[in-house]
Every structure is written in C-alpha cells, then in structure tokens.
Enzyme design. Sequence first.
Site, mmCIF file in Angstrom:
data_model
loop_
_atom_site.group_PDB
_atom_site.id
_atom_site.type_symbol
_atom_site.label_atom_id
_atom_site.label_comp_id
_atom_site.label_asym_id
_atom_site.label_seq_id
_atom_site.Cartn_x
_atom_site.Cartn_y
_atom_site.Cartn_z
ATOM 1 N N ARG A 29 0.899 -1.356 -0.091
ATOM 2 C CA ARG A 29 0.018 0.095 -0.056
ATOM 3 C C ARG A 29 0.940 1.320 -0.008
ATOM 4 O O ARG A 29 2.121 1.224 0.688
ATOM 5 C CB ARG A 29 -1.049 -0.093 1.262
ATOM 6 C CG ARG A 29 -1.962 -1.094 1.157
ATOM 7 C CD ARG A 29 -3.058 -0.909 1.720
ATOM 8 N NE ARG A 29 -3.922 -2.175 1.863
ATOM 9 C CZ ARG A 29 -4.672 -2.744 1.041
ATOM 10 N NH1 ARG A 29 -4.802 -1.986 0.033
ATOM 11 N NH2 ARG A 29 -5.232 -3.927 1.123
ATOM 12 N N ILE A 31 2.125 4.631 1.233
ATOM 13 C CA ILE A 31 2.094 5.216 2.303
ATOM 14 C C ILE A 31 1.432 6.850 2.349
ATOM 15 O O ILE A 31 0.847 7.040 3.346
ATOM 16 C CB ILE A 31 3.563 5.726 2.792
ATOM 17 C CG1 ILE A 31 3.771 5.786 4.232
ATOM 18 C CG2 ILE A 31 4.207 6.914 2.185
ATOM 19 C CD1 ILE A 31 5.142 5.763 4.620
ATOM 20 N N ASN A 84 4.814 6.495 -13.334
ATOM 21 C CA ASN A 84 5.562 8.110 -13.576
ATOM 22 C C ASN A 84 7.064 7.614 -14.152
ATOM 23 O O ASN A 84 7.681 6.671 -13.539
ATOM 24 C CB ASN A 84 5.677 8.650 -12.287
ATOM 25 C CG ASN A 84 4.131 9.139 -11.802
ATOM 26 O OD1 ASN A 84 3.299 9.477 -12.740
ATOM 27 N ND2 ASN A 84 3.845 9.222 -10.481
ATOM 28 N N HIS A 97 7.749 1.267 -10.741
ATOM 29 C CA HIS A 97 6.466 0.856 -9.862
ATOM 30 C C HIS A 97 5.353 1.401 -10.670
ATOM 31 O O HIS A 97 5.147 2.240 -11.245
ATOM 32 C CB HIS A 97 6.292 1.532 -8.604
ATOM 33 C CG HIS A 97 6.770 3.056 -8.675
ATOM 34 N ND1 HIS A 97 7.957 3.577 -8.602
ATOM 35 C CD2 HIS A 97 6.090 4.084 -8.222
ATOM 36 C CE1 HIS A 97 7.967 4.694 -8.560
ATOM 37 N NE2 HIS A 97 6.682 5.009 -8.475
HETATM 38 P P1 AMP Z 1 6.320 8.306 -7.790
HETATM 39 O O1 AMP Z 1 6.025 9.570 -7.500
HETATM 40 O O2 AMP Z 1 5.388 7.803 -9.002
HETATM 41 O O3 AMP Z 1 7.748 7.776 -7.965
HETATM 42 O O4 AMP Z 1 5.568 7.536 -6.642
HETATM 43 C C1 AMP Z 1 6.144 6.910 -5.567
HETATM 44 C C2 AMP Z 1 5.199 6.743 -4.446
HETATM 45 O O5 AMP Z 1 5.860 6.229 -3.220
HETATM 46 C C3 AMP Z 1 4.520 7.835 -3.882
HETATM 47 O O6 AMP Z 1 2.934 7.700 -4.328
HETATM 48 C C4 AMP Z 1 4.591 7.649 -2.256
HETATM 49 O O7 AMP Z 1 3.799 8.014 -1.462
HETATM 50 C C5 AMP Z 1 4.868 6.427 -2.010
HETATM 51 N N1 AMP Z 1 5.972 6.093 -0.942
HETATM 52 C C6 AMP Z 1 7.162 6.742 -0.692
HETATM 53 N N2 AMP Z 1 7.520 6.031 0.625
HETATM 54 C C7 AMP Z 1 6.699 4.993 0.664
HETATM 55 C C8 AMP Z 1 6.944 3.934 1.787
HETATM 56 N N3 AMP Z 1 7.840 3.839 2.686
HETATM 57 N N4 AMP Z 1 6.013 3.030 1.630
HETATM 58 C C9 AMP Z 1 5.079 2.995 0.824
HETATM 59 N N5 AMP Z 1 4.667 4.087 -0.121
HETATM 60 C C10 AMP Z 1 5.908 5.038 -0.133
#
Ligand code: AMP
Length: 111
Positions: A29, A31, A84, A97
């Site tokens: 999930r 965060i 992204n 991701h």
């Molecule tokens: P992006 O901006 O497409 O690179 O997405 C990165 C995503 O990772 C963002 O939606 C963040 O909220 C999520 N994220 C960052 N750190 C964590 C974490 N420790 N656990 C879960 N999601 C995270």
Amino acid sequence: MNDCLFCKIIAGEIPGNKVYENDRVFAFRDINPQAPTHVLIVPKKHMANILECDAETAAALTDAVGVIARQEGVAESGFRLVSNCGPHGCQSVHHLHVHLLGGEQLTERMA
Ligand code: AMP
C-alpha cells in the site's frame, strides 16, 4: 540496489504494508494514498523505470495487476494504472512501480 527505498521494502528492511507477492513481483500500500485503494506494484529486480523493463517483468507486472485488482475488489468497478517516469513524469522513487488506484469514482485527468 543498496540505497533504494523499494528494494529495502521488498527485502523487509523497511516496513511495507504488503498486499501481494510472488517470485517476480511485490505489491504494497502507498504510504500516502490518493484513493481508497492505492497499491504500488513493483518488480523485485531493481530497474529504474519502465524504460528498463524487460518483457518477462512486464508480463509479471500485468499478471499481478489482475490478481491484485480482484483481491482488492476493484476489478469490476474499475481502476487506474499510472507509472511515472523521469522528471517530467514526476517520478520520485527510482525503482519501477505501477500505481493501482481505485475504490471510488476517480476524476478525469489528462491521461
Ligand atoms: P512516484 O512519485 O510515482 O515515484 O511514486 C512514489 C510513491 O511512493 C508515492 O506515491 C509515495 O507516496 C510512495 N511512497 C514513498 N515512500 C513510501 C513507503 N515507505 N511506503 C509506501 N509508499 C511509499
């Protein structure tokens, strides 16, 4: 990769709220959820973004999308996938991701 946040979550070195795992893919999930269902689906093998993704990994990610969408109860109602890439794509974590977003009516967007 030593200093990659998502590699550390996959390895269990940093806590992650896991929703699915197989030999190639890990999903957890977000965060900072942007929808009632917001799952990040990532390959276990480190790759920076979609440009580095091989065909086998792409197939594994696609399979996982279906499994997770059904598991999360959004397969019928629908969902959005976002990956992204790079600065203009606002990629903040440089481990490939796919965001799976759903659980409510999403707003219309550019893409
Ligand atoms: P992006 O901006 O497409 O690179 O997405 C990165 C995503 O990772 C963002 O939606 C963040 O909220 C999520 N994220 C960052 N750190 C964590 C974490 N420790 N656990 C879960 N999601 C995270």
